[in-house]
Motif scaffolding. Structure first.
Motif, PDB file in Angstrom:
ATOM      1  N   LEU A 185      44.287  -9.293   6.070  1.00 49.35           N
ATOM      2  CA  LEU A 185      43.250 -10.099   6.712  1.00 49.35           C
ATOM      3  C   LEU A 185      42.221 -10.470   5.652  1.00 49.35           C
ATOM      4  CD1 LEU A 185      41.926 -11.221   9.343  1.00 49.35           C
ATOM      5  CD2 LEU A 185      40.784  -8.989   9.567  1.00 49.35           C
ATOM      6  N   VAL A 186      42.124 -11.759   5.344  1.00 48.39           N
ATOM      7  CA  VAL A 186      41.182 -12.248   4.335  1.00 48.39           C
ATOM      8  C   VAL A 186      40.080 -13.008   5.067  1.00 48.39           C
ATOM      9  CG1 VAL A 186      40.863 -13.606   2.241  1.00 48.39           C
ATOM     10  CG2 VAL A 186      43.045 -12.434   2.649  1.00 48.39           C
ATOM     11  N   ILE A 187      38.865 -12.500   5.010  1.00 54.12           N
ATOM     12  CA  ILE A 187      37.769 -13.023   5.818  1.00 54.12           C
ATOM     13  C   ILE A 187      36.905 -13.983   5.008  1.00 54.12           C
ATOM     14  CG2 ILE A 187      35.690 -12.398   7.117  1.00 54.12           C
ATOM     15  CD1 ILE A 187      37.132  -9.745   7.813  1.00 54.12           C
ATOM     16  N   ASP A 188      36.926 -15.246   5.407  1.00 57.19           N
ATOM     17  CA  ASP A 188      35.948 -16.266   4.981  1.00 57.19           C
ATOM     18  C   ASP A 188      35.829 -16.459   3.469  1.00 57.19           C
ATOM     19  OD1 ASP A 188      35.570 -16.241   7.684  1.00 57.19           O
ATOM     20  OD2 ASP A 188      33.479 -15.626   7.641  1.00 57.19           O
ATOM     21  N   ARG A 225      47.705  -8.677  17.626  1.00 57.63           N
ATOM     22  CA  ARG A 225      48.695  -8.988  16.588  1.00 57.63           C
ATOM     23  C   ARG A 225      48.495  -8.088  15.369  1.00 57.63           C
ATOM     24  NH1 ARG A 225      52.392 -12.658  15.407  1.00 57.63           N
ATOM     25  NH2 ARG A 225      52.756 -13.292  13.250  1.00 57.63           N
ATOM     26  N   LEU A 226      47.261  -7.912  14.971  1.00 62.46           N
ATOM     27  CA  LEU A 226      46.999  -7.049  13.821  1.00 62.46           C
ATOM     28  C   LEU A 226      47.493  -5.631  14.062  1.00 62.46           C
ATOM     29  CD1 LEU A 226      43.409  -8.271  12.896  1.00 62.46           C
ATOM     30  CD2 LEU A 226      45.418  -8.437  11.417  1.00 62.46           C
ATOM     31  N   LEU A 227      47.317  -5.140  15.256  1.00 64.79           N
ATOM     32  CA  LEU A 227      47.675  -3.749  15.537  1.00 64.79           C
ATOM     33  C   LEU A 227      49.173  -3.536  15.711  1.00 64.79           C
ATOM     34  CD1 LEU A 227      44.731  -2.518  17.756  1.00 64.79           C
ATOM     35  CD2 LEU A 227      45.250  -1.961  15.392  1.00 64.79           C
ATOM     36  N   THR A 228      49.962  -4.600  15.626  1.00 68.52           N
ATOM     37  CA  THR A 228      51.414  -4.407  15.571  1.00 68.52           C
ATOM     38  C   THR A 228      51.863  -4.057  14.159  1.00 68.52           C
ATOM     39  OG1 THR A 228      51.924  -6.748  15.125  1.00 68.52           O
ATOM     40  CG2 THR A 228      51.763  -6.067  17.444  1.00 68.52           C
ATOM     41  N   ALA A 229      50.981  -4.234  13.170  1.00 67.06           N
ATOM     42  CA  ALA A 229      51.321  -3.921  11.780  1.00 67.06           C
ATOM     43  C   ALA A 229      51.168  -2.428  11.527  1.00 67.06           C
ATOM     44  CB  ALA A 229      50.432  -4.708  10.825  1.00 67.06           C
ATOM     45  N   ASP A 230      51.876  -1.948  10.511  1.00 68.72           N
ATOM     46  CA  ASP A 230      51.758  -0.545  10.119  1.00 68.72           C
ATOM     47  C   ASP A 230      50.518  -0.301   9.278  1.00 68.72           C
ATOM     48  OD1 ASP A 230      54.422   0.643  11.096  1.00 68.72           O
ATOM     49  OD2 ASP A 230      55.036  -1.157  10.017  1.00 68.72           O
ATOM     50  N   VAL A 231      50.021  -1.343   8.625  1.00 67.02           N
ATOM     51  CA  VAL A 231      48.770  -1.242   7.896  1.00 67.02           C
ATOM     52  C   VAL A 231      48.078  -2.598   7.931  1.00 67.02           C
ATOM     53  CG1 VAL A 231      49.782  -1.773   5.631  1.00 67.02           C
ATOM     54  CG2 VAL A 231      47.659  -0.472   5.749  1.00 67.02           C
ATOM     55  N   ILE A 232      46.764  -2.572   8.104  1.00 68.84           N
ATOM     56  CA  ILE A 232      45.944  -3.785   8.106  1.00 68.84           C
ATOM     57  C   ILE A 232      45.048  -3.712   6.879  1.00 68.84           C
ATOM     58  CG2 ILE A 232      44.270  -5.169   9.389  1.00 68.84           C
ATOM     59  CD1 ILE A 232      45.191  -3.390  11.875  1.00 68.84           C
ATOM     60  N   ASP A 234      34.366  -4.530  15.047  1.00 68.16           N
ATOM     61  CA  ASP A 234      35.055  -4.938  16.270  1.00 68.16           C
ATOM     62  C   ASP A 234      36.497  -4.447  16.296  1.00 68.16           C
ATOM     63  OD1 ASP A 234      32.873  -6.166  17.375  1.00 68.16           O
ATOM     64  OD2 ASP A 234      33.504  -8.214  16.937  1.00 68.16           O
ATOM     65  N   LEU A 235      37.152  -4.497  15.143  1.00 66.24           N
ATOM     66  CA  LEU A 235      38.533  -4.021  15.065  1.00 66.24           C
ATOM     67  C   LEU A 235      38.602  -2.522  15.377  1.00 66.24           C
ATOM     68  CD1 LEU A 235      41.508  -4.488  14.370  1.00 66.24           C
ATOM     69  CD2 LEU A 235      40.909  -4.265  11.941  1.00 66.24           C
ATOM     70  N   LEU A 236      37.695  -1.755  14.810  1.00 61.86           N
ATOM     71  CA  LEU A 236      37.677  -0.321  15.085  1.00 61.86           C
ATOM     72  C   LEU A 236      37.330  -0.028  16.543  1.00 61.86           C
ATOM     73  CD1 LEU A 236      36.082   1.099  11.834  1.00 61.86           C
ATOM     74  CD2 LEU A 236      38.252   1.831  12.830  1.00 61.86           C
ATOM     75  N   ALA A 237      36.416  -0.810  17.118  1.00 65.78           N
ATOM     76  CA  ALA A 237      36.072  -0.616  18.532  1.00 65.78           C
ATOM     77  C   ALA A 237      37.285  -0.875  19.418  1.00 65.78           C
ATOM     78  CB  ALA A 237      34.919  -1.534  18.916  1.00 65.78           C
ATOM     79  N   PHE A 238      38.054  -1.905  19.078  1.00 62.30           N
ATOM     80  CA  PHE A 238      39.266  -2.218  19.836  1.00 62.30           C
ATOM     81  C   PHE A 238      40.275  -1.073  19.718  1.00 62.30           C
ATOM     82  CE2 PHE A 238      43.376  -4.369  20.473  1.00 62.30           C
ATOM     83  CZ  PHE A 238      43.130  -5.050  21.663  1.00 62.30           C
TER      84      PHE A 238
END
Length: 345
Positions: A57-60, A258-265, A282-286
């Protein structure tokens, strides 16, 4: 591939281009044949066949943030933070291309009249506010600022309604303890040169897509007129002062899933003090809502990030505190030089 030795850089990659804001990237058709040749030369399998999936995940990492000529250069304390983070991210993508299954690049995407831009607010003498102004709910109640009618008109609301809205919005931001309303310089306006991905990053994403058969679809965020959208996953506020839904304030729950289907993000991007920090929070809260054990799948590439440092405001400490809190919550912090074996924990 049978081992985890990093690949060399492909012939088209020129490290000097990493620091050139004017480099627009290579035409996609011109990258296709070299990517196919690279696939053959290094026996690259399709990403769909990966036994373990790593999602980057590459942000902005956009022109306005990555380069000193950009409208809101993320310099960090070093003064070269955004450009350094970009170079490390791109080189990481090329070296570890066989083990990165998918890449999602987010793009901060703005229009001229939004609540965090100078044109949205007027001072008591009806002049636009200056960039880097902090506006509080108390400021609005005291009449030190009022809304620009140009923000109200496209929304079909009155300036009186908008005054209530901005006051309420500031209150909600302040209640979170994370942000006050900060007026940013105009940046990442859709259709401008500053909005596009840095050219070397666009090249790397396409090269990976062609060589690995990966979708690598980008995600746009940030065009809601009445709320900031630091996080790629959700806006800061979703409801107006009168209880109505905030226009354009959408949660990207599909991307979270979708991200959480990966073995590593793997997470890189700009700025570590703002959009990266909000997105990871937000990702950690999810994750906490659905399966706290999965927090260890989140890997933050700390050398592929940089915080906002502008005259009068240094957010480095806030970025470091965020990283520490994420690590305490179960995420892992690595660098782009750590071996593939470290990704899997």
């Amino acid at each position: 591939m049978s081992d985890t030795t990093p690949l060399p850089f492909p012939p088209h990659y020129d490290p000097i281009q990493t620091v050139a804001a004017e480099y627009p990237g290579t035409a996609p058709q011109a990258l296709f044949a070299p990517a196919m040749a690279w696939q053959q030369a290094h026996s690259l399998r399709p990403a769909a066949d990966d036994a373990r999936r790593a999602h980057l995940l590459v942000i902005d990492m956009q022109v306005d943030f990555c380069f000193p000529s950009g409208a809101l250069y993320v310099a960090g304390r070093s003064g070269t933070g955004g450009t350094d983070a970009l170079r490390r991210t791109v080189e990481f993508m090329y070296r570890y291309l066989p083990w990165i299954s998918e890449i999602t690049c987010t793009l901060d995407s703005h229009v001229p009249y939004q609540v965090f831009f100078p044109g949205a607010h007027l001072t008591e003498d009806s002049t636009p506010v200056a960039p880097h102004t902090v506006i509080t709910a108390a400021d609005y109640r005291a009449g030190r600022y009022h809304p620009n009618p140009a923000l109200a008109a496209p929304l079909g609301v009155t300036t009186e309604w908008l005054t209530h809205q901005v006051t309420d919005y500031c209150m909600r931001l302040e209640a979170t303890g994370r942000y006050a309303l900060y007026v940013w310089p105009y940046h990442c306006l859709v259709g401008t040169a500053g909005h596009r991905l840095a050219g070397v990053l666009a090249d790397a994403c396409l090269f990976h897509a062609f060589a690995r058969g990966a979708a690598n679809a980008p995600v746009l965020k940030g065009d809601s007129p009445l709320t900031e959208n630091y996080s790629v996953f959700a806006p800061e506020v979703t409801t107006c002062w009168d209880g109505q839904p905030m226009p354009g304030a959408v949660r990207h729950e599909a991307l979270l899933k979708r991200l959480l289907t990966a073995d590593v993000i793997l997470v890189a991007g700009l700025a570590s003090s703002h959009c990266v920090a909000a997105s990871v929070a937000d990702l950690l809260a999810f994750v906490q809502e659905h399966n706290p054990y999965l927090a260890h799948r989140i890997v933050l590439l700390r050398d592929a990030m940089a915080p906002v440092v502008v005259p009068g405001a240094d957010f480095t400490d806030a970025a470091e505190q965020a990283l520490a809190s994420f690590e305490a919550a179960g995420a892992r912090v690595l660098t782009t030089d750590d071996p593939v074996e470290a990704w899997w924990g």
